[in-house]
Structures are given as structure tokens and as C-alpha cells.
Scaffold this motif. Structure first.
Motif, mmCIF file in Angstrom:
data_model
loop_
_atom_site.group_PDB
_atom_site.id
_atom_site.type_symbol
_atom_site.label_atom_id
_atom_site.label_comp_id
_atom_site.label_asym_id
_atom_site.label_seq_id
_atom_site.Cartn_x
_atom_site.Cartn_y
_atom_site.Cartn_z
ATOM 1 N N SER A 94 26.044 -49.632 -36.566
ATOM 2 C CA SER A 94 27.089 -48.688 -36.972
ATOM 3 C C SER A 94 28.418 -49.428 -37.043
ATOM 4 O O SER A 94 28.611 -50.460 -36.392
ATOM 5 N N ARG A 95 29.336 -48.891 -37.814
ATOM 6 C CA ARG A 95 30.663 -49.515 -37.885
ATOM 7 C C ARG A 95 31.284 -49.602 -36.488
ATOM 8 O O ARG A 95 31.911 -50.602 -36.132
ATOM 9 N N LYS A 96 31.083 -48.543 -35.697
ATOM 10 C CA LYS A 96 31.632 -48.533 -34.336
ATOM 11 C C LYS A 96 31.098 -49.703 -33.518
ATOM 12 O O LYS A 96 31.861 -50.447 -32.894
ATOM 13 N N LEU A 98 29.497 -52.454 -34.626
ATOM 14 C CA LEU A 98 29.835 -53.746 -35.232
ATOM 15 C C LEU A 98 31.211 -54.204 -34.770
ATOM 16 O O LEU A 98 31.390 -55.366 -34.380
ATOM 17 N N LEU A 99 32.180 -53.303 -34.799
ATOM 18 C CA LEU A 99 33.545 -53.682 -34.406
ATOM 19 C C LEU A 99 33.666 -53.860 -32.897
ATOM 20 O O LEU A 99 34.162 -54.890 -32.420
ATOM 21 N N GLU A 130 27.502 -48.845 -44.939
ATOM 22 C CA GLU A 130 28.278 -48.892 -43.707
ATOM 23 C C GLU A 130 28.238 -50.291 -43.094
ATOM 24 O O GLU A 130 29.259 -50.801 -42.595
ATOM 25 N N GLY A 134 31.415 -52.695 -42.907
ATOM 26 C CA GLY A 134 31.795 -53.108 -41.558
ATOM 27 C C GLY A 134 31.952 -54.615 -41.471
ATOM 28 O O GLY A 134 32.940 -55.126 -40.914
ATOM 29 N N TYR A 137 35.049 -55.771 -43.379
ATOM 30 C CA TYR A 137 36.275 -55.576 -42.592
ATOM 31 C C TYR A 137 36.434 -56.697 -41.563
ATOM 32 O O TYR A 137 37.541 -57.237 -41.367
#
Length: 318
Positions: A94-96, A98-99, A130, A134, A137
Motif C-alpha cells: 500500500s502507499r501507506k 511503502l512510504l 498504487e 508510490g 513518489y
């Protein structure tokens, strides 16, 4: 030591590299890990690989402490995101995660950025859009210079590239698959159409098939071996039919080829992989510094693999 491009990118990595799976924090303490990384660096290795999952983050922490000894611009460091914990949003792509996973990895590594960030496995629960956005970014914000995948199928890689094209996002440049004399289909067949199409580089793991291609398991499992210390790994190898009587017989025949070249089986197995032009780097996992020294001798064996010897090897493993 030869330095190879990671696919069509401009990044150069040593053809042999040092990883930390099942070693840093498990078989090696900080002092022995430091000695291994120093030895690797002295031999010309510039690429060091780890992951958030290795020893539950301890491998990253150990590597980060040791990396302080080296000039940052002289080394290539990669880590992998997928298994960060057991709570919701602590694993997957998920982007969450990954970051947050990347931020946590960088804290443990004590780095501002890694050179390569891998999606450690595909995540069927997360839209590819996504994942690609991600990673885009992360790269555009300087947390990583390049991104890649590990154990993704050719179909999944194709989809990621198509999505990156459609969204004008940064493409993955490298895949990290298992590759050795007994695990060949994905690297030699499945990925073949996408090497040129997308400039895929490979940093391969388990080049010695978890020690099977050293010959040390031909007469049982030594008490100090990786299979003895990690029963889950032994079970996996048996279930995948990698650890089988048929393969042990092949190991004996391969050892005879190595003897003919006045080398060890492990060095022959590594040199055989180095002859594959699609391989950017072989990730070595060592529990003792002497193993690293022995593995480095594969560089001298590479040129001994004539067409005749290569044919003999394939006649055994096919």
C-alpha cells in the motif's frame, strides 16, 4: 571485479555483492558482519543488499552502523519493502506502507536515501497503479534513486511498465529473483521477452541453492549448516523439490566438473551465473568471512567456462 549496469540504467554494481538474509543478526553479530563488509569492500564489492524483513529490521540496523565506515557515494545500498510487521498496514505494498516502511528502513540504515528500493513481493491486494505511483513518489522525492521488484512474474512486470507508461511514472529497472543451477525457468525463459523491451536488470539471490551447490549436504546435514539452523528453510526446499536425491546426484556430477577445472563446486556455480549477460549482480550470503573469500574466487573461474564445459554443465542440470 567487473562492474555491470543495472539493466539499461546508468547504475553500476559489482558483479558479486553482499546480502544480509539469514546472516546479519542471525548467524553474524555486528563484529563479524563488519569484518565481512570490510572484506567485501576491499575485494571491490560496492553493492550491499538488505530488507526490512531480515531479522525483523536488525539486519538493516547492523548494516547501517557498518556503512558509516564507507563513503556514501562509493557504495550502492538496496533494501526491500513488504513485511514490516504484523499489524494492519505494516505489510504489503500500500502507499501507506511503502512510504512508512521506507522511512523506517532509512532510520535503521541511518541513511538519507537508498540506491535501489525493491517491492519485496507482488501484492495482489493493492492496485498496480498504487504501487507504481508510490514508488514514483519515493524516487522523485529522493528517498531512493531507482526502484525494482523481487519475485514478480513477467505478467506482473509487464503490467507495471504499462501502468508507468500510462501514468508518466518512473519505471522499475531491476528484478531480484532466485537463480541458480536448479532454479532457472524464470530467469532463462519467462523473463526473456522483457530484457530488451524494458531494459530489465537482475540482482539474483540464492546462487548456491541455500548451500546445496556447495556439496556440503551430500552426506547429510551438518549441525552448523544453514539448513540445520533454519528448519523452515529445509522444509521449503523439500516442498519445492529442490532438496532431493536426484539433485544431490547432480551435485556429485557437478563437483567432478569443478575438480576438472581445479576449483570448488561453489565457485563453479557462481561463475556459471556470471556468464549470464542479463545478471547485473549475484548476491552472496555468508555466515563466515572465509566463505566470502572462497566465493570471490569464482571471479577467476569465469573465464575457464569454455563452450565445452558449459555444455557439460547443461547436460547435467537439464
Amino acid at each position: 571485479m567487473e562492474y555491470r549496469k543495472v539493466g539499461k540504467s546508468g547504475l553500476l554494481v559489482s558483479e558479486l555483492s553482499l546480502g544480509s538474509w539469514l546472516t546479519f543478526g542471525a548467524q553474524l553479530d555486528i563484529d563479524n558482519a563488519r569484518e565481512a563488509m570490510r572484506e567485501a569492500y576491499r575485494a571491490g564489492i560496492n553493492f550491499f543488499d538488505t530488507a526490512e524483513a531480515y531479522a525483523s529490521g536488525m539486519a538493516e540496523s547492523m548494516m547501517g552502523e557498518i556503512l558509516k565506515e564507507f563513503k556514501r557515494e562509493e557504495v550502492v545500498v538496496s533494501t526491500k519493502i513488504f513485511w514490516g510487521g504484523n499489524k494492519p498496514n505494516q505489510k504489503g505494498l500500500s502507499r501507506k506502507h511503502l512510504l512508512e516502511g521506507t522511512w523506517n528502513s532509512l532510520k535503521r540504515l541511518q541513511l538519507n536515501y537508498v540506491d535501489i528500493l525493491f517491492a519485496h513481493r507482488p501484492d495482489p491486494e493493492v492496485p498496480v497503479e498504487e504501487v507504481v505511483l508510490g514508488m514514483d513518489y519515493i524516487v522523485r522525492n529522493g528517498l531512493a534513486f531507482y526502484w525494482g521488484t523481487s519475485e514478480w512474474s513477467s505478467k506482473e512486470l509487464e503490467e507495471a511498465h504499462k501502468v508507468a507508461d500510462r501514468l508518466n511514472a518512473i519505471h522499475p529497472v531491476v528484478e531480484q529473483p532466485q537463480y541458480n543451477m536448479f532454479v532457472r525457468e524464470r530467469v532463462e525463459s519467462e523473463y526473456r521477452p522483457i530484457y530488451e523491451k524494458y531494459g530489465l536488470g537482475l540482482t539474483v539471490w540464492s546462487p548456491l541453492a541455500s548451500g546445496l551447490l556447495t556439496g556440503k549436504y551430500n552426506k547429510g546435514i551438518p549441525e552448523d549448516s544453514r539448513l540445520a539452523k533454519f528448519p523452515g528453510l529445509k522444509k521449503h526446499l523439500e516442498e519445492s523439490k529442490l532438496f532431493s536425491s536426484e539433485n544431490l546426484k547432480k551435485v556429485e556430477r557437478l563437483a567432478a566438473v569443478a575438480k576438472k577445472l581445479d576449483t570448488e563446486l561453489a565457485q563453479l556455480a557462481l561463475a556459471w551465473i556470471l556468464k549470464n549477460e542479463n545478471v547485473s549482480s549475484i548476491i552472496l550470503g555468508v555466515s563466515k568471512v572465509q566463505q566470502l573469500r572462497d566465493n570471490l574466487k569464482a571471479l577467476d573461474v569465469k573465464d575457464k567456462l569454455t563452450e565445452e564445459i558449459t555444455k557439460e554443465i547443461y547436460s547435467i542440470i537439464e
